[in-house]
Design a protein around this motif. Sequence first.
Motif, short mmCIF file in Angstrom:
data_model
loop_
_atom_site.label_atom_id
_atom_site.label_comp_id
_atom_site.label_asym_id
_atom_site.label_seq_id
_atom_site.Cartn_x
_atom_site.Cartn_y
_atom_site.Cartn_z
N ILE A 163 0.95 -1.09 0.30
CA ILE A 163 -0.33 0.43 -0.07
C ILE A 163 0.96 1.17 -0.34
N ILE A 164 1.71 1.50 0.84
CA ILE A 164 2.98 2.29 0.63
C ILE A 164 3.91 2.53 -0.52
N ALA A 171 -0.06 4.87 -7.32
CA ALA A 171 -0.34 3.34 -8.26
C ALA A 171 -1.95 3.17 -7.63
N ASN A 172 -2.76 2.63 -9.13
CA ASN A 172 -3.82 1.36 -8.03
C ASN A 172 -3.77 0.69 -6.43
N ILE A 173 -3.97 1.32 -6.32
CA ILE A 173 -3.78 0.79 -4.68
C ILE A 173 -4.63 -1.21 -5.40
N GLN A 178 -3.32 -7.08 -7.10
CA GLN A 178 -3.49 -8.21 -7.85
C GLN A 178 -2.45 -8.66 -8.35
N ALA A 179 -1.56 -7.95 -8.41
CA ALA A 179 -0.16 -8.11 -9.05
C ALA A 179 0.96 -8.68 -8.26
N ALA A 180 0.43 -8.30 -6.80
CA ALA A 180 1.03 -9.12 -5.90
C ALA A 180 1.19 -10.99 -5.34
N LEU A 366 4.54 -0.83 -15.19
CA LEU A 366 5.67 -0.59 -15.60
C LEU A 366 5.67 -0.17 -13.50
N LYS A 367 4.47 0.93 -13.27
CA LYS A 367 4.91 1.27 -11.29
C LYS A 367 4.21 -0.71 -10.82
#
Lengths: 439, 192
Positions: A163-164, A171-173, A178-180, A366-367
Amino acid sequence: MSSVQLALIGLAVLIGLLVIRIPVALAMLAVGICGYVALAGFDPVLAYMKTAAFWQFASYEFSVIPMFLLMGEFASRSGLSRSLFSAANVFLGHRRGGVAMAAVGGCGAFGAICGSSLATAGTMARVAIPELERYRYSGSLATGALAAGGTLGILIPPSVALIIYAIAVQANIVQMFQAALIPGIIGLVGYLAAIAIWVRIFPESGPVGARASAAERVQALLETWPTLLLFIAVIGGIYFGIFDPTEGAAVGAFGAGVLAVWKGNLDLHGFFSCVKDAAKTTGMIFLILLGAGFLNIFMALTGVADQLSALAATSGLNPYAILILLLVVYLLLGCLMDSLAMIFLTIPIFWPIMAGLDFAMPEADLKMWFGIVVLIVVEAGLITPPVGINVLIINHHAPKVPMRETFIGVTPFLLSGVVRVALLILIPPITLFLPHLLM
Amino acid sequence: MPRDFCHGLLGEQLHRFSAWFAIAGGIVLTGMVVLVVISILGRALFSSPVPGDFEIVALGTAVAIFLFLPYCYMQKGNVAVDIFISRMPPGVQRAMDVLAATLFGAVAALFAWRSVFGVADTVRNGDISMILGFPVWVVHPFGVASFALLAVCCFYTAAETLGNAGTGSPGSAGAETPGRASAIPPGNAADE
């Protein structure tokens, strides 16, 4: 004096203050305020300070941080960690190194309802260390597995670090969460593989445990339902857009609190100590956020980030070489600093550099991709000498194992992390697949 | 009791006050959690969420975080880079700790002072929240109180660290040092 020179002086002073043990938030505030004054004069800064803290804190979006921290505190007290470890243990315990694998698996599962790496490591250690000792696991494997296992939570949502990062790069939290997930699961599998290889080389370090019957397995699995329910409600709700992250965090904190009360592990006194522990971490994070706000204004006024970014873009260096360079810097900083502070401190400078390079993907992608890789590297700092906070926590729970042995024990997991980072860098779709699918 | 009585008492008071602040903030936080859950249930079951829930959460978050700051400080929750200074002699370490606490106090006092004007401004402007029309100025005094308490905690810590240096080891009894004497009045004021 040019503004770039001023920025460099500011950064040098900042590093100087950090070296003499000035708290990170305070150093950022002091340098940020002084730099702002130097560039804009006293009056605008004094006027800005009247409500700066209020505007920084009064945010619906940022309320996810204290709420997820509260959820983690409740979850740590709920006693759910024991059922997670037991469930992993009945399936893995009879293998060589299986109890350590169960500890790692338990950490990963607990990370799914707890946003903090430290809380995950500490909670799981309380449950798993006695078992690991009972089966005579070597101290380095037992403590190394738990210290490393705690870091899995950083990618498995919910995660405060995630989140940080999302706040720092705007970026969109939801997309970050989802990406993680897939990189987080790969991390879990990689850690299990590291244990499997370790016990193949040193068979006596991880003896086989008891074999569980099929009935015991089913029973143990059934007992994990509260955790599963909580995870599905919170993360499923966020992934599929039923909740926004704040609502998910509120549901999670509420659910974890109810479970802890229901299990008889949370009375009024316990509630007070949960909110106090959440208060301590929240206060730390938001004071750094306030400091980062001032430091960012100062840096933006000097334009140093743009210059660095332009320098990187025109340097002719391969973008991947620059990426690796930044990751090495993170690895070194991670040895000295708290991960959350480090993200706030470096992202305002490093992100524009990344954004200026050509990786042949849209900025939103990229973010996510950069963030996931950075977080894995940053979290390595939790288990590397000289500070390794996770190692300190585990040492507190297993005082018989010298810290040096734990640092040896985390080595296979660090190597596994290197492989994972390389995979993620070379194959961006691993990270980007899920957010694209759910978009 | 080898500790200076008044000195120890003030420290205890500050620990207690900051803990009360944190618990008050925690109750606000828990209240917001419950509010959001009720709002979700209302939306799902009766398609009527709590109106303006997001602005209550935004303002409540600010109140909670303000209230958390002094406790975080008193529990040494603000992270710092420890590895260089921890290898220095104790005298150097103590000097740096006094410096850090004093600087921290100065910054907190600056925020407390400016926040007073923040209260005045928001009262004068009459800002209200968009949906509920809640007066926004109500949140700002929490900032003043928390930064003020934070500043007192910092200066107390500076004085205590300095006092320990003056009397040798932390446990040894000592005559009143200037640092301690100056730290007494707030404690007395709190007793009245």
